[in-house]
Design a protein around this motif. Structure first.
Motif, PDB file in Angstrom:
ATOM      1  N   VAL A 148       0.850  -1.193   0.000  1.00 18.44           N
ATOM      2  CA  VAL A 148       0.000   0.000   0.000  1.00 18.44           C
ATOM      3  C   VAL A 148       0.886   1.243   0.000  1.00 18.44           C
ATOM      4  O   VAL A 148       1.776   1.389   0.853  1.00 18.44           O
ATOM      5  CB  VAL A 148      -0.932   0.003   1.228  1.00 18.44           C
ATOM      6  CG1 VAL A 148      -1.804   1.258   1.235  1.00 18.44           C
ATOM      7  CG2 VAL A 148      -1.793  -1.257   1.246  1.00 18.44           C
ATOM      8  N   LYS A 149       0.654   2.137  -0.948  1.00 12.14           N
ATOM      9  CA  LYS A 149       1.480   3.343  -1.063  1.00 12.14           C
ATOM     10  C   LYS A 149       1.366   4.205   0.192  1.00 12.14           C
ATOM     11  O   LYS A 149       0.275   4.484   0.676  1.00 12.14           O
ATOM     12  CB  LYS A 149       1.062   4.145  -2.292  1.00 12.14           C
ATOM     13  CG  LYS A 149       1.399   3.455  -3.610  1.00 12.14           C
ATOM     14  CD  LYS A 149       1.036   4.340  -4.800  1.00 12.14           C
ATOM     15  CE  LYS A 149       1.418   3.650  -6.109  1.00 12.14           C
ATOM     16  NZ  LYS A 149       1.087   4.483  -7.294  1.00 12.14           N
ATOM     17  N   GLY A 150       2.517   4.601   0.715  1.00 11.70           N
ATOM     18  CA  GLY A 150       2.550   5.412   1.926  1.00 11.70           C
ATOM     19  C   GLY A 150       2.456   4.612   3.202  1.00 11.70           C
ATOM     20  O   GLY A 150       2.606   5.147   4.291  1.00 11.70           O
ATOM     21  N   GLU A 151       2.194   3.298   3.085  1.00 12.04           N
ATOM     22  CA  GLU A 151       2.052   2.431   4.259  1.00 12.04           C
ATOM     23  C   GLU A 151       2.992   1.227   4.144  1.00 12.04           C
ATOM     24  O   GLU A 151       2.724   0.167   4.700  1.00 12.04           O
ATOM     25  CB  GLU A 151       0.603   1.928   4.369  1.00 12.04           C
ATOM     26  CG  GLU A 151      -0.437   3.026   4.273  1.00 12.04           C
ATOM     27  CD  GLU A 151      -0.882   3.538   5.632  1.00 12.04           C
ATOM     28  OE1 GLU A 151      -0.155   3.317   6.615  1.00 12.04           O
ATOM     29  OE2 GLU A 151      -1.957   4.143   5.702  1.00 12.04           O
ATOM     30  N   GLU A 152       4.081   1.411   3.414  1.00 13.53           N
ATOM     31  CA  GLU A 152       4.986   0.289   3.153  1.00 13.53           C
ATOM     32  C   GLU A 152       5.600  -0.312   4.412  1.00 13.53           C
ATOM     33  O   GLU A 152       6.020  -1.474   4.412  1.00 13.53           O
ATOM     34  CB  GLU A 152       6.116   0.730   2.206  1.00 13.53           C
ATOM     35  CG  GLU A 152       5.673   1.037   0.780  1.00 13.53           C
ATOM     36  CD  GLU A 152       5.160   2.472   0.619  1.00 13.53           C
ATOM     37  OE1 GLU A 152       4.848   2.859  -0.510  1.00 13.53           O
ATOM     38  OE2 GLU A 152       5.093   3.187   1.645  1.00 13.53           O
ATOM     39  N   ASN A 153       5.657   0.465   5.495  1.00 13.52           N
ATOM     40  CA  ASN A 153       6.277  -0.029   6.725  1.00 13.52           C
ATOM     41  C   ASN A 153       5.308  -0.816   7.599  1.00 13.52           C
ATOM     42  O   ASN A 153       5.687  -1.326   8.660  1.00 13.52           O
ATOM     43  CB  ASN A 153       6.847   1.146   7.536  1.00 13.52           C
ATOM     44  CG  ASN A 153       5.767   2.144   7.944  1.00 13.52           C
ATOM     45  OD1 ASN A 153       4.748   2.288   7.249  1.00 13.52           O
ATOM     46  ND2 ASN A 153       5.966   2.833   9.053  1.00 13.52           N
ATOM     47  N   LYS A 154       4.051  -0.931   7.186  1.00  8.78           N
ATOM     48  CA  LYS A 154       3.050  -1.657   7.971  1.00  8.78           C
ATOM     49  C   LYS A 154       2.974  -3.120   7.534  1.00  8.78           C
ATOM     50  O   LYS A 154       3.516  -3.516   6.497  1.00  8.78           O
ATOM     51  CB  LYS A 154       1.681  -0.997   7.840  1.00  8.78           C
ATOM     52  CG  LYS A 154       1.590   0.374   8.513  1.00  8.78           C
ATOM     53  CD  LYS A 154       0.161   0.897   8.507  1.00  8.78           C
ATOM     54  CE  LYS A 154       0.060   2.216   9.261  1.00  8.78           C
ATOM     55  NZ  LYS A 154      -1.340   2.730   9.303  1.00  8.78           N
ATOM     56  N   VAL A 155       2.291  -3.923   8.349  1.00 10.65           N
ATOM     57  CA  VAL A 155       2.108  -5.351   8.071  1.00 10.65           C
ATOM     58  C   VAL A 155       0.622  -5.681   8.184  1.00 10.65           C
ATOM     59  O   VAL A 155      -0.186  -4.850   8.604  1.00 10.65           O
ATOM     60  CB  VAL A 155       2.917  -6.222   9.065  1.00 10.65           C
ATOM     61  CG1 VAL A 155       4.401  -5.954   8.939  1.00 10.65           C
ATOM     62  CG2 VAL A 155       2.445  -5.992  10.501  1.00 10.65           C
ATOM     63  N   TYR A 156       0.283  -6.904   7.802  1.00 12.07           N
ATOM     64  CA  TYR A 156      -1.102  -7.354   7.916  1.00 12.07           C
ATOM     65  C   TYR A 156      -1.251  -8.266   9.129  1.00 12.07           C
ATOM     66  O   TYR A 156      -0.478  -9.210   9.306  1.00 12.07           O
ATOM     67  CB  TYR A 156      -1.540  -8.112   6.661  1.00 12.07           C
ATOM     68  CG  TYR A 156      -1.885  -7.210   5.500  1.00 12.07           C
ATOM     69  CD1 TYR A 156      -3.021  -6.417   5.534  1.00 12.07           C
ATOM     70  CD2 TYR A 156      -1.074  -7.156   4.375  1.00 12.07           C
ATOM     71  CE1 TYR A 156      -3.349  -5.592   4.474  1.00 12.07           C
ATOM     72  CE2 TYR A 156      -1.387  -6.336   3.307  1.00 12.07           C
ATOM     73  CZ  TYR A 156      -2.530  -5.553   3.360  1.00 12.07           C
ATOM     74  OH  TYR A 156      -2.847  -4.733   2.307  1.00 12.07           O
TER      75      TYR A 156
END
Length: 217
Positions: A148-156
């Protein structure tokens, strides 16, 4: 002896082995989008920040061509698979066993249907493991090529299982078992992968092998 080259040896090379190979062709791009849509519509995960002390599990794409009896390609299938080999028993998962019908049981169901002149139906559950609800807290990285653009550092954070997780078969079987029993089916006490339901002189028998069901009655 001379052998004439037929080109059949190239059939195994039609399936890409990496995301980089697959993303170059529109057919595989569409297959990956369909897989992600199935995951999203099933509310399998939620995008979050990785909690401190937790470890994310990587994801990879697996590609498969579905062919008919004549060898013609009928479907391009992309499966998002978790790298479950990094999971630790007792921490990331506990129970993994899921009962399946023995081949003798399947033969018995077919023989019974033939003797009683019953119809037999085969059902394959699409994306079956995505329906298994997880009890453990599991986090996975974002799919290759679809961060997800702008949320690359997050996980599911997973609410339901993915293919590749050690507990996925068990979670799916628990979901199927609860659903069948809620519909009025009874589990066979000697063969836990067979269910029956009776109403008067009518009855149904269901044999389960992971995500394949044989139904007769």
């Amino acid at each position: 002896m001379q052998l004439e080259y037929s080109g059949l040896c190239l059939m195994g090379m039609e399936e890409p082995t990496t995301f980089q190979e697959a993303e170059k062709k529109a057919c595989w791009q569409q297959a990956m989008k369909e897989e992600l849509e199935s995951i999203e519509s099933n509310q399998t995960w939620q995008l979050v920040k990785l909690p401190r002390g937790q470890t994310e599990i990587g994801l990879k794409w697996v590609f498969k061509l579905k062919k008919d009896t004549e060898g013609n390609v009928v479907k391009h299938k992309a499966r998002l698979v978790a790298k479950g080999y990094v999971q630790r028993q007792g921490i990331d998962f506990d129970e993994v066993f899921a009962p399946v019908a023995r081949i003798e049981t399947v033969r018995l169901l077919i023989a019974l249907a033939a003797h009683m002149d019953w119809e037999i139906h085969h059902m394959d559950v699409k994306s079956a493991f995505l329906n298994g609800e997880l009890k453990e807290e599991v986090y996975v990285s974002q799919p290759p090529g679809f961060a997800v653009k702008g949320e690359e550092n997050k996980v599911y954070k997973l609410h339901k299982a993915l293919y590749g997780l050690h507990q996925a078969p068990r979670a799916w079987n628990a979901k199927l078992d609860a659903t069948l029993q809620a519909l009025g089916f009874e589990k066979c006490p000697t063969e836990h992968a067979v269910y029956k339901k009776s109403e008067g002189n009518l009855g149904l028998l269901v044999g389960v092998y992971v995500d394949d069901l044989i139904i007769t009655g």
